[in-house]
Scaffold this motif. Structure first.
Motif, short mmCIF file in Angstrom:
data_model
loop_
_atom_site.label_atom_id
_atom_site.label_comp_id
_atom_site.label_asym_id
_atom_site.label_seq_id
_atom_site.Cartn_x
_atom_site.Cartn_y
_atom_site.Cartn_z
N VAL A 4 -11.57 23.72 -57.01
CA VAL A 4 -10.68 24.76 -56.47
C VAL A 4 -10.24 25.68 -57.60
O VAL A 4 -9.71 25.22 -58.61
CB VAL A 4 -9.43 24.14 -55.79
N GLN A 5 -10.51 26.96 -57.42
CA GLN A 5 -10.01 27.97 -58.36
C GLN A 5 -8.87 28.72 -57.67
O GLN A 5 -9.02 29.20 -56.55
CB GLN A 5 -11.11 28.96 -58.74
N PHE A 6 -7.75 28.83 -58.37
CA PHE A 6 -6.58 29.53 -57.80
C PHE A 6 -6.41 30.86 -58.54
O PHE A 6 -6.21 30.89 -59.76
CB PHE A 6 -5.32 28.68 -57.94
N VAL A 7 -6.50 31.95 -57.78
CA VAL A 7 -6.47 33.29 -58.35
C VAL A 7 -5.20 34.01 -57.91
O VAL A 7 -4.96 34.20 -56.71
CB VAL A 7 -7.69 34.12 -57.92
N ASP A 8 -4.36 34.38 -58.88
CA ASP A 8 -3.19 35.23 -58.59
C ASP A 8 -3.65 36.68 -58.63
O ASP A 8 -3.87 37.25 -59.69
CB ASP A 8 -2.09 34.99 -59.63
N ILE A 9 -3.82 37.27 -57.44
CA ILE A 9 -4.24 38.66 -57.37
C ILE A 9 -3.08 39.58 -57.00
O ILE A 9 -3.19 40.78 -57.08
CB ILE A 9 -5.41 38.81 -56.37
N GLY A 10 -1.92 38.96 -56.62
CA GLY A 10 -0.80 39.82 -56.25
C GLY A 10 0.46 39.09 -55.84
O GLY A 10 1.19 39.54 -54.96
N SER A 49 -1.30 22.20 -59.22
CA SER A 49 -1.12 20.79 -59.59
C SER A 49 -1.99 19.86 -58.74
O SER A 49 -1.95 18.64 -58.92
CB SER A 49 0.36 20.39 -59.45
N GLY A 50 -2.76 20.43 -57.81
CA GLY A 50 -3.69 19.64 -57.01
C GLY A 50 -3.10 18.97 -55.80
O GLY A 50 -3.70 18.04 -55.24
N GLY A 51 -1.92 19.43 -55.33
CA GLY A 51 -1.24 18.75 -54.25
C GLY A 51 -1.35 19.37 -52.88
O GLY A 51 -0.81 18.82 -51.91
N ALA A 52 -2.04 20.50 -52.75
CA ALA A 52 -2.17 21.15 -51.44
C ALA A 52 -3.28 20.48 -50.62
O ALA A 52 -4.12 19.76 -51.15
CB ALA A 52 -2.47 22.63 -51.62
N ALA A 53 -3.27 20.75 -49.33
CA ALA A 53 -4.27 20.14 -48.44
C ALA A 53 -5.69 20.46 -48.88
O ALA A 53 -6.57 19.60 -48.87
CB ALA A 53 -4.05 20.62 -47.00
N VAL A 54 -5.93 21.70 -49.28
CA VAL A 54 -7.29 22.07 -49.68
C VAL A 54 -7.71 21.34 -50.95
O VAL A 54 -8.90 21.00 -51.11
CB VAL A 54 -7.44 23.60 -49.85
N ASN A 55 -6.78 21.03 -51.85
CA ASN A 55 -7.11 20.25 -53.03
C ASN A 55 -7.61 18.86 -52.65
O ASN A 55 -8.61 18.36 -53.18
CB ASN A 55 -5.90 20.10 -53.96
N VAL A 56 -6.89 18.25 -51.71
CA VAL A 56 -7.25 16.90 -51.26
C VAL A 56 -8.63 16.91 -50.60
O VAL A 56 -9.51 16.09 -50.92
CB VAL A 56 -6.19 16.36 -50.26
N LEU A 57 -8.84 17.85 -49.68
CA LEU A 57 -10.11 17.90 -48.96
C LEU A 57 -11.26 18.32 -49.87
O LEU A 57 -12.41 17.89 -49.68
CB LEU A 57 -9.99 18.86 -47.77
N ALA A 58 -10.97 19.16 -50.85
CA ALA A 58 -12.00 19.56 -51.80
C ALA A 58 -12.45 18.38 -52.66
O ALA A 58 -13.64 18.22 -52.94
CB ALA A 58 -11.50 20.70 -52.69
#
Length: 353
Positions: free
Chosen positions: A110-116, A94-103
């Motif tokens: 930001v690409q979010f990958v569910d690998i496990g 949803s774009g609310g994490a720290a890395v989303n803000v800084l990116a």
């Protein structure tokens, strides 16, 4: 699947020495004393060699956040419960994490990958590359099978290839997974022959008592599994994590595509150590963004032969330090393209002695 990894690592070429030399000559022609911009000059030379031009620029930049759960969480090694992984996953999406803000500030996607992740997620922005529902408890047995570790590495390779095909010019490693500092410390110990006392840190902020127990858990995992330091896939399968293996593949994929890959912190460092063990030439494409506050990260950087650009006491992960270093890379790019030379500015240069 080993042959598939060899197909990726085989084409990894060394940086372009001529481009690096041209960068040195340009830096020395700019209106400043030679070497006066310190690490920025070293970074400019490295980027020139990687990108085969003395004036590289990176308009399209992508943070890849690999996410997975760790069975070792059942040992109580984290200050947060395992369900935080899936909860944070939706925060990233949803774009609310720290890395989303800084990116967003740095102009990166930001690409979010569910690998496990140990749950089934649904979201339009999710990249689903799940290998399995979390790892097993490495303190009692292997974290995953060898085949699963190989598959996770190849997932990372393919994510890198897809990003490059879509126009990405620089990659940043990110991760999410409660318990992953435990796995990262175990990887550091296994690959570099270090003791858990110097490799294990506080992770999410555990107290002294739990830190001592976390060290014991890593000792037990190494004793139970006896990972082979000469076989990085064996290490990843026995004491690693799916997101760590995925990031190792991402790094290898970036190196094969001749694009820089910015390493974040401790977990990214563990992935980089695995990538180096698989293909030592891949380290030439790694940029260390920062030195983490997590114990053991400085040792990782020493093992990789890398010097961090920033030291801000960060220990969040996610790719936050990596994204912050993009501003320094942008600064280097502008210096190389916009700064006047002694000749163009009519300024007298330093005389040789």
């Amino acid at each position: 699947m080993i042959s598939a990894i060899e197909e990726v690592t085989g084409p990894i070429a060394p940086p372009d020495e001529q481009a690096a030399l041209r960068a040195v000559l340009r830096l020395n022609s700019l209106t400043k004393p030679p070497g006066s911009l310190g690490q920025l000059e070293a970074l400019a030379v490295r980027l020139a060699g990687i990108s085969k031009t003395e004036q590289p620029s990176y308009g399209t930049r992508t943070v890849v956040v690999m996410a997975a759960d760790h069975g070792v969480c059942c040992e109580g090694v984290s200050a947060f419960p395992q369900e935080v992984t899936v909860q944070m996953a939706y925060n990233f999406l949803s774009g609310g994490a720290a890395v989303n803000v800084l990116a967003r500030q740095a102009g990166a996607s930001v690409q979010f990958v569910d690998i496990g992740i140990d749950a089934e997620l649904e979201h339009p922005e999710l990249i689903n590359r799940k290998v399995r529902l979390g790892t097993g408890n490495m303190a009692a047995g292997p974290a995953m099978s060898r085949e699963e570790a190989l598959e996770a590495v190849l997932v990372g390779v393919r994510v890198a290839q897809e990003a490059v095909k879509s126009g990405t010019e620089i990659l940043i490693t990110g991760e999410m997974g409660i318990g992953n500092t435990t796995a990262s410390a175990a990887i550091l110990c296994a690959l570099e022959g270090l003791s858990p006392e110097v490799a294990v840190g506080r992770g999410t902020g555990i107290n002294d008592e739990r830190l001592l127990y976390k060290i014991e858990v890593v000792e037990r995992a190494l004793r139970v599994n006896a990972p082979n330091p000469a076989d990085p896939i064996d290490v990843l399968s026995k004491v690693g994590g799916l997101e760590i293996a995925g990031l190792a593949g991402l790094i290898l994929g970036a190196a094969a595509a001749r694009i820089p890959v910015i390493l974040d912190g401790f977990i990214s460092g563990a992935a980089a150590l695995a990538a180096k063990a698989i293909a030592p030439e891949s380290t030439a494409y790694m940029i260390a963004s920062h030195v983490s506050n997590e114990q053991g990260h400085k040792l990782m950087l020493e093992c990789l032969g890398l010097e961090a650009l920033l030291d801000l006491g960060l220990r969040l992960g996610e790719g936050t330090g990596g994204v912050l270093s993009l501003h320094l890379i942008d600064a280097v790019n502008r210096i190389m393209t916009e700064m006047a030379t002694f000749e163009s500015a009519g300024v007298s240069g330093a005389e040789g002695k």
